[in-house]
Write a protein that holds these residues in place. Structure first.
Motif, PDB file in Angstrom:
ATOM      1  N   PHE A  37       0.741  -1.229  -0.038  1.00 47.20           N
ATOM      2  CA  PHE A  37       0.007  -0.089   0.008  1.00 47.20           C
ATOM      3  C   PHE A  37       0.858   1.223   0.154  1.00 47.20           C
ATOM      4  CE2 PHE A  37       0.848  -1.544   4.129  1.00 47.20           C
ATOM      5  CZ  PHE A  37       1.055  -0.515   4.962  1.00 47.20           C
ATOM      6  N   ASP A  38       0.168   2.340  -0.341  1.00 51.90           N
ATOM      7  CA  ASP A  38       1.408   3.464  -0.646  1.00 51.90           C
ATOM      8  C   ASP A  38       1.502   4.380   0.414  1.00 51.90           C
ATOM      9  OD1 ASP A  38      -1.249   4.525  -0.232  1.00 51.90           O
ATOM     10  OD2 ASP A  38      -1.365   5.684  -2.190  1.00 51.90           O
ATOM     11  N   TYR A  65       2.357  -2.606  -4.158  1.00 50.36           N
ATOM     12  CA  TYR A  65       2.663  -1.113  -4.580  1.00 50.36           C
ATOM     13  C   TYR A  65       3.775  -0.827  -5.289  1.00 50.36           C
ATOM     14  CZ  TYR A  65       2.751   3.645  -4.074  1.00 50.36           C
ATOM     15  OH  TYR A  65       2.736   5.305  -4.525  1.00 50.36           O
ATOM     16  N   HIS A  68       3.364  -2.082  -8.832  1.00 48.14           N
ATOM     17  CA  HIS A  68       2.405  -1.256  -9.680  1.00 48.14           C
ATOM     18  C   HIS A  68       3.300  -0.131 -10.145  1.00 48.14           C
ATOM     19  CE1 HIS A  68      -1.329   0.841 -10.940  1.00 48.14           C
ATOM     20  NE2 HIS A  68      -0.505   1.890 -10.252  1.00 48.14           N
ATOM     21  N   HIS A 248     -15.576   4.606  -1.946  1.00 50.11           N
ATOM     22  CA  HIS A 248     -14.819   5.497  -3.193  1.00 50.11           C
ATOM     23  C   HIS A 248     -15.949   6.371  -3.660  1.00 50.11           C
ATOM     24  CE1 HIS A 248     -12.871   6.188  -6.776  1.00 50.11           C
ATOM     25  NE2 HIS A 248     -12.006   5.911  -6.172  1.00 50.11           N
ATOM     26  N   HIS A 281     -11.911   7.945   0.659  1.00 48.25           N
ATOM     27  CA  HIS A 281     -11.389   6.734   0.452  1.00 48.25           C
ATOM     28  C   HIS A 281      -9.915   6.848   0.062  1.00 48.25           C
ATOM     29  CE1 HIS A 281     -10.500   2.803  -1.404  1.00 48.25           C
ATOM     30  NE2 HIS A 281     -11.518   2.370  -0.770  1.00 48.25           N
ATOM     31  N   ARG A 283      -7.990   5.629  -1.942  1.00 44.31           N
ATOM     32  CA  ARG A 283      -7.538   5.583  -3.432  1.00 44.31           C
ATOM     33  C   ARG A 283      -7.801   6.826  -4.163  1.00 44.31           C
ATOM     34  NH1 ARG A 283      -8.487  -0.020  -2.867  1.00 44.31           N
ATOM     35  NH2 ARG A 283     -10.529   0.073  -3.980  1.00 44.31           N
ATOM     36  N   GLU A 284      -8.646   7.673  -3.781  1.00 45.17           N
ATOM     37  CA  GLU A 284      -9.301   9.161  -4.357  1.00 45.17           C
ATOM     38  C   GLU A 284      -8.143   9.760  -4.625  1.00 45.17           C
ATOM     39  OE1 GLU A 284     -12.092   9.151  -4.945  1.00 45.17           O
ATOM     40  OE2 GLU A 284     -13.349   8.541  -3.681  1.00 45.17           O
TER      41      GLU A 284
END
Length: 399
Positions: A37-38, A65, A68, A248, A281, A283-284
């Motif tokens: 995860f970031d 991550y 990706h 989201h 969220h 991932r926004e």
């Protein structure tokens, strides 16, 4: 040797549970944080700066991550793109497994704590320790809703093919796992609700996950440190009577009625001089993708990437917290019974329906898109804040 604990985490929740477990268990502890995860790098830095940190070493290893990010920079398509993806994954996995071998050789843990024993990295660490100790070294940490609901889509054939490929690539020590925490290396499972777990195999011990791991002074200091480093105004947050943990924005926009209800709810809260905190969220991309901050001058944005478990100790007593079917709601109800916790009921998926049935058992009502219900205080399981006048709407009466 049994007082050496190795923790593997691929989510913020498991990293925080690992910190609590390490403090409680004592002895020597090391953390392997996979960059799935970031927030991983920032979380590792936060844990290193924590004055109460229980880990003598925090290893940051590449994960999904990282993969990706490496794939994103490649301008390929079709077969070349698929081949590049395989090569990137293999290179990362080779690096990670090599690091785990080095940690095993140098640290020689007596127990290996994981939150996802499906992952190749977790299974390899468990395999190495079991081979040396000649016993099961695994400790499973509660991964949230999946622990109690299982997976909606099991796809056993796909899973077996996947593990056949992995076995040919990495070794025959791996195994397919239908339910988290049930691989052959796991001896103990530490769970918030042990009697409600999907896994009830008598071959494994189920122990109650102590609330004190997350409510101790040490954890509150970590929470305060996180707020400072993520620029959370704690004075403002203490004034927020309503906290919305949003799904989201695509899910919100797909349901115009819910979107309009959220805007209306926040606007009315602002008119009543009620301060609202919004957590979009993770991932926004946009700062206010659903236009909710603009609807209320009293709305405050919380950092998207900061785990809700670190924000919970900072919320005012009796606040109303509403979100979508997620582990964050269960954690809020479990760790802060004084909060009024609601499920927004936006998603219509089968998994969301199962989650809501489980929430009901733990006193988390579902508003099913009708945010007017949040103004009522007669719902089962909701607790009005101190001094609340039962004859007045809930939102209007929040301090």
């Amino acid at each position: 040797m049994t007082d050496r604990h190795l923790f593997l985490a691929s989510t913020p929740l498991i990293a925080l549970e690992a910190a609590g477990a390490a403090l409680e268990q004592g002895g020597r502890a090391q953390l392997v944080l996979l960059e799935d995860f970031d927030l991983a790098s920032r979380l590792a830095g936060l844990l290193r700066r924590w004055p109460d940190r229980p880990f003598e070493m925090i290893h940051e290893l590449p994960g999904r991550y990282t993969e990706h990010q490496l794939r994103a920079g490649a301008n390929r398509s079709g077969l070349r793109r698929a081949l590049h993806r395989v090569l990137v994954k293999r290179a990362i996995r080779a690096q990670t497994l090599s690091c785990l071998e080095a940690i095993e050789a140098e640290f020689a843990p007596g127990s290996v704590w994981v939150g996802n024993d499906r992952k190749v990295e977790a299974q390899y660490a468990l395999h190495l320790a079991a081979r040396r100790l000649h016993q099961r070294p695994g400790r499973y940490l509660d991964d949230g809703l999946y622990t109690y609901l299982g997976r909606l889509r099991q796809r056993p054939l796909v899973r077996r093919v996947d593990w056949l490929v992995k076995g040919l690539s990495y070794g025959r020590w791996g195994q397919p796992v239908a339910q988290l925490g049930t691989s052959r290396w796991i001896d103990q499972a530490w769970l918030a609700f042990p009697d409600q777990a999907v896994d009830q195999d008598p071959a494994r011990q189920r122990r109650t996950l102590p609330r004190e791991w997350f409510t101790s002074r040490a954890f509150r200091r970590l929470s305060a440190l996180a707020a400072r480093e993520f620029a959370v105004d704690r004075a403002v947050l203490r004034q927020c009577a309503v906290v919305l943990v949003l799904p989201h924005s695509n899910l919100i926009k797909a349901d115009p009625a819910t979107s309009a209800a959220l805007v209306r709810f926040i606007a009315e809260a602002g008119q009543g001089n009620v301060r609202v905190a919004l957590k979009y969220h993770p991932r926004e991309v946009d700062a206010d993708p659903a236009g909710l901050l603009a609807a209320c001058g009293n709305a405050t944005a919380l950092p998207r990437l900061l785990p809700m478990e670190l924000l919970l100790p900072l919320l005012p007593r009796g606040a109303l917290l509403a979100g979508e079917s997620s582990t964050a709601l269960l954690a809020a109800r479990w760790l802060r019974p004084d909060l009024q916790v609601f499920d927004l009921g936006v998603s219509r998926s089968g998994y969301a329906r199962r989650a809501r049935a489980f929430f009901q058992q733990h006193g988390i009502p579902t508003v099913a898109g009708d945010l007017g219900m949040l103004r009522q205080d007669h719902l089962a399981g909701s607790a009005a804040p101190p001094g609340h006048d039962a004859s007045r709407p809930l939102v209007a009466s929040l301090p």
